[in-house]
Design an enzyme around this catalytic site. Structure first.
Site, PDB file in Angstrom:
ATOM      1  N   GLU A  53      43.682  36.170  51.913  1.00  0.00           N
ATOM      2  CA  GLU A  53      44.134  35.739  53.231  1.00  0.00           C
ATOM      3  C   GLU A  53      42.954  36.028  54.161  1.00  0.00           C
ATOM      4  O   GLU A  53      42.456  37.157  54.182  1.00  0.00           O
ATOM      5  CB  GLU A  53      45.352  36.573  53.637  1.00  0.00           C
ATOM      6  N   LYS A  75      43.225  46.090  53.953  1.00  0.00           N
ATOM      7  CA  LYS A  75      42.548  45.457  55.080  1.00  0.00           C
ATOM      8  C   LYS A  75      43.077  45.962  56.419  1.00  0.00           C
ATOM      9  O   LYS A  75      42.328  46.114  57.363  1.00  0.00           O
ATOM     10  CB  LYS A  75      42.744  43.945  54.991  1.00  0.00           C
ATOM     11  N   ARG A  96      47.094  46.967  40.991  1.00  0.00           N
ATOM     12  CA  ARG A  96      46.077  47.078  42.040  1.00  0.00           C
ATOM     13  C   ARG A  96      45.096  48.170  41.686  1.00  0.00           C
ATOM     14  O   ARG A  96      45.449  49.119  40.980  1.00  0.00           O
ATOM     15  CB  ARG A  96      46.707  47.527  43.350  1.00  0.00           C
TER      16      ARG A  96
HETATM   17  P1  ATP Z   1      45.370  44.049  51.752  1.00  0.00           P
HETATM   18  O1  ATP Z   1      46.643  44.773  51.492  1.00  0.00           O
HETATM   19  O2  ATP Z   1      44.142  44.885  51.643  1.00  0.00           O
HETATM   20  O3  ATP Z   1      45.402  43.165  52.941  1.00  0.00           O
HETATM   21  P2  ATP Z   1      45.967  41.839  50.232  1.00  0.00           P
HETATM   22  O4  ATP Z   1      46.580  41.915  48.888  1.00  0.00           O
HETATM   23  O5  ATP Z   1      46.839  41.450  51.362  1.00  0.00           O
HETATM   24  O6  ATP Z   1      45.198  43.143  50.505  1.00  0.00           O
HETATM   25  P3  ATP Z   1      44.689  39.386  49.976  1.00  0.00           P
HETATM   26  O7  ATP Z   1      43.638  38.827  50.824  1.00  0.00           O
HETATM   27  O8  ATP Z   1      46.032  38.790  50.047  1.00  0.00           O
HETATM   28  O9  ATP Z   1      44.740  40.902  50.262  1.00  0.00           O
HETATM   29  O10 ATP Z   1      44.227  39.493  48.464  1.00  0.00           O
HETATM   30  C1  ATP Z   1      43.576  38.513  47.732  1.00  0.00           C
HETATM   31  C2  ATP Z   1      43.749  38.813  46.286  1.00  0.00           C
HETATM   32  O11 ATP Z   1      43.177  40.079  45.969  1.00  0.00           O
HETATM   33  C3  ATP Z   1      45.218  38.916  45.915  1.00  0.00           C
HETATM   34  O12 ATP Z   1      45.423  38.281  44.670  1.00  0.00           O
HETATM   35  C4  ATP Z   1      45.467  40.380  45.826  1.00  0.00           C
HETATM   36  O13 ATP Z   1      46.510  40.647  44.975  1.00  0.00           O
HETATM   37  C5  ATP Z   1      44.119  40.897  45.328  1.00  0.00           C
HETATM   38  N1  ATP Z   1      43.935  42.288  45.720  1.00  0.00           N
HETATM   39  C6  ATP Z   1      43.984  42.813  46.954  1.00  0.00           C
HETATM   40  N2  ATP Z   1      43.824  44.145  46.926  1.00  0.00           N
HETATM   41  C7  ATP Z   1      43.664  44.486  45.625  1.00  0.00           C
HETATM   42  C8  ATP Z   1      43.469  45.719  44.926  1.00  0.00           C
HETATM   43  N3  ATP Z   1      43.403  46.869  45.565  1.00  0.00           N
HETATM   44  N4  ATP Z   1      43.342  45.666  43.580  1.00  0.00           N
HETATM   45  C9  ATP Z   1      43.413  44.507  42.924  1.00  0.00           C
HETATM   46  N5  ATP Z   1      43.600  43.312  43.515  1.00  0.00           N
HETATM   47  C10 ATP Z   1      43.731  43.292  44.847  1.00  0.00           C
HETATM   48 MG    MG Z   2      47.776  40.064  52.189  1.00  0.00          MG
END
Ligand code: ATP
Ligand code: MG
Length: 542
Positions: free
Chosen positions: A30, A265, A255
């Site tokens: 995102e 983030k 994760r």
């Molecule tokens: P955040 O909680 O940091 O905002 P998010 O999951 O909302 O992280 P996205 O931009 O939606 O962030 O993530 C893009 C991709 O990266 C998704 O498939 C998400 O599952 C993966 N991802 C994000 N954080 C991790 C992590 N700590 N370990 C593994 N994969 C991750």
């Molecule tokens: Mg997200």
């Protein structure tokens, strides 16, 4: 293809059964912030799996939440992926599919599978039920298809204010899975979208948009983190009920969490906004741009991701394990050099003129060869490498003691000269002429080897060292502000070999006995910025 994780087991099975022929994944950030180490795990998985099976991986921007998304983040995310050396097949945005997603919503309404609901967000959540109790059906659930079509059209036309009406899928208010209890799939939201501007005032929810976008792109395996496991039935419901031609499959993995750092983030943004750090690319940040700025080689991050592997169980990785891979890589690839952070002057009273010494550029790289360093009567050593009051087994320099200068001679400290305030001003030493490195016939055995720079030729260097952002190791639950290490940058004004001043900006060095550093040229001023110390705290279990 030999499988290294459960996802590859699944793929192998599907390939064998002919369920899929080509593997097509996507990395779905995102654009609401910068990527961090956790994303690297997802990147390595999505791009790595596609590459291994000769398939494709798309870059997919999940921009269904216009109030938080920015083009700045889109560009930063692309740059980070390129830094890691991954090449996406196609770039897509959820917003490219807004028309298709809208049509699919209309189809659900026509099929009697979605309805416009006037309940407020609070009312919807209050009637959703609990894990043990079913939810309550909305009083608007039985609106006619015609009424729903007209109302949804009205939502799109801007007839209603934000939150006044939503579109909900009509599934099952008694489902044991709360996500299936008539979930909201569209909402009214007046926000300027970073790509579609003000064209839309309704936006699809993630759970509805994502499977449709996956399908439109031809994605076969939609890999996401474990918190989406409970959303999989809804993902499948959307795939089955919207009449999409191509049917993707969602698979969840754990994760990545790392000690001593924050990795969401939302939290990272707070660090930037509240000025705990100097921006997203601050070298202490676990963002990819921060790591790159720190001087962490992209390959070491990929090696780390490969080593931790992919599993279905959440766990926490020690930050020392990540650092181990940085050292491991730089040990082979970084040139050696010398610099002192707290210079102490040494005068070699029986030395005159200047001599050249061969210095091994990298003992772990046979092709690296040697370069010349010069030595003269006056040198600087590290203040901490001399002790007036040495503890037992002190192998560095002490009064009347011997030590070897790295790649040069054994010296002996004959006299300590004090300044007016009792501080040590300089050490007066003599050298053992027959002890020259590589040709030592002196017979003197010394246990200590210390680094030094030639006072006649050295340059000023600002040496920056970093501590972790969090004081304690535990992965943060909610509030990290009390756990912040407010003193995580340490600056020293030291001296370095002149070679470092001429080195390429951004190149990395092992500063002997100190650690791996990145050379930064700040308008002609030499800065040596720590990448990782030499001390390996992680015992790699073989
Ligand atoms: P955040 O909680 O940091 O905002 P998010 O999951 O909302 O992280 P996205 O931009 O939606 O962030 O993530 C893009 C991709 O990266 C998704 O498939 C998400 O599952 C993966 N991802 C994000 N954080 C991790 C992590 N700590 N370990 C593994 N994969 C991750
Ligand atoms: Mg997200």
């Amino acid at each position: 293809m030999e499988s290294v994780n459960f996802i590859e087991d699944i793929i192998n099975e599907e390939l064998a059964e002919g369920k899929v022929t080509t593997v097509h994944t996507r990395f779905p950030p995102e654009p609401n912030g910068y990527l961090h180490i956790g994303h690297a795990k997802s990147l390595c998985l999505n791009f790595g799996t596609a590459e291994k099976y000769g398939g494709m991986c798309n870059l997919f921007f999940d921009d269904t939440n216009p109030s938080k998304e920015k083009t700045e983040y889109v560009e930063a995310i692309k740059a980070d992926i390129e830094w890691l050396g991954f090449k996406w097949y196609e770039v897509h945005y959820a917003s490219d599919f807004f028309d298709v997603i809208y049509e699919k919503a209309v189809k659900l309404i026509k099929d009697g599978k979605a309805f416009v609901c006037d309940l407020s967000a609070e009312e919807i959540s209050a009637t959703r039920g609990t894990l043990t109790e079913p939810g309550k059906e909305s009083p608007y659930r039985n609106r006619t298809v015609e009424e729903n079509l007209a109302l949804f059209e009205g939502m799109k036309e801007g007839k209603y204010s934000d939150g006044e009406k939503v579109l909900r899928a009509k599934i099952d208010m008694a489902s044991p899975n709360i996500n299936m209890r008539d979930p909201v799939i569209y909402r009214v939201l007046r926000a300027t979208h970073h790509r579609t501007g003000d064209k839309w005032c309704i936006y699809p929810m993630y759970d509805f948009a994502h499977p449709i976008c996956d399908s439109c792109q031809g994605v076969t395996h939609s890999l996401c983190t474990l918190e989406f496991e409970d959303h999989r039935p809804l993902y499948n419901w959307v795939v089955e009920n919207t009449g999409v031609e191509h049917k993707p499959r969602q698979i969840e993995f754990a994760r990545l969490n790392i000690t001593n750092t924050v990795m969401s983030k939302r939290y990272l943004k707070k660090l930037v906004e509240e000025k705990f750090v100097n921006g997203w690319d601050d070298p202490r940040m676990p963002t990819l741009t921060g790591l790159r700025n720190r001087g962490v080689p992209a390959q070491s991050l990929k090696n780390f991701c490969e080593a931790i592997g992919i599993s279905k169980a959440n766990s926490e990785i020690e930050i020392g394990y990540f650092e181990h891979f940085i050292r491991d890589y730089l040990n082979i690839h970084a040139e050696r050099a010398m610099a002192v952070e707290k210079p102490l002057k040494v005068v070699i009273t029986d030395f005159s003129g200047s001599e050249e010494e061969d210095f091994d550029v990298n003992p772990n790289d046979e092709t690296a060869g040697t370069r010349k360093i010069t030595m003269s009567k006056e040198l600087y050593i590290e203040e901490d490498d001399f002790s007036l009051d040495p503890p037992p087994k002190y192998y560095r320099l002490k009064k009347d003691g011997y030590v070897r200068l790295k790649n040069a001679y054994i010296i002996k400290c004959d006299e300590v000269v004090f300044g007016e305030n009792g501080e040590i001003k300089e050490l007066r030493c003599s050298h053992v002429p027959s002890s020259r490195s590589g040709n030592d016939t002196s017979g003197i055995k010394v246990k200590g080897v210390i680094h030094w720079v030639n006072a006649a030729t050295c340059v000023d260097a600002e040496i920056r060292k970093y501590d972790y952002l969090l004081k304690d190791a535990q992965y943060p639950g909610q509030d990290f502000s009390e756990r912040m290490n407010t003193n995580s940058v340490h600056v020293f004004y030291g001296k370095a070999e002149p070679y470092l001043a001429g080195a390429k900006d951004g190149s990395s060095f092992q500063l002997m006995r100190k650690g791996y550093y990145k050379k930064v040229n700040d308008n002609g001023r030499l800065i040596l910025s720590e990448i990782v110390s030499l001390k390996d705290t992680f015992n790699v279990k073989k």
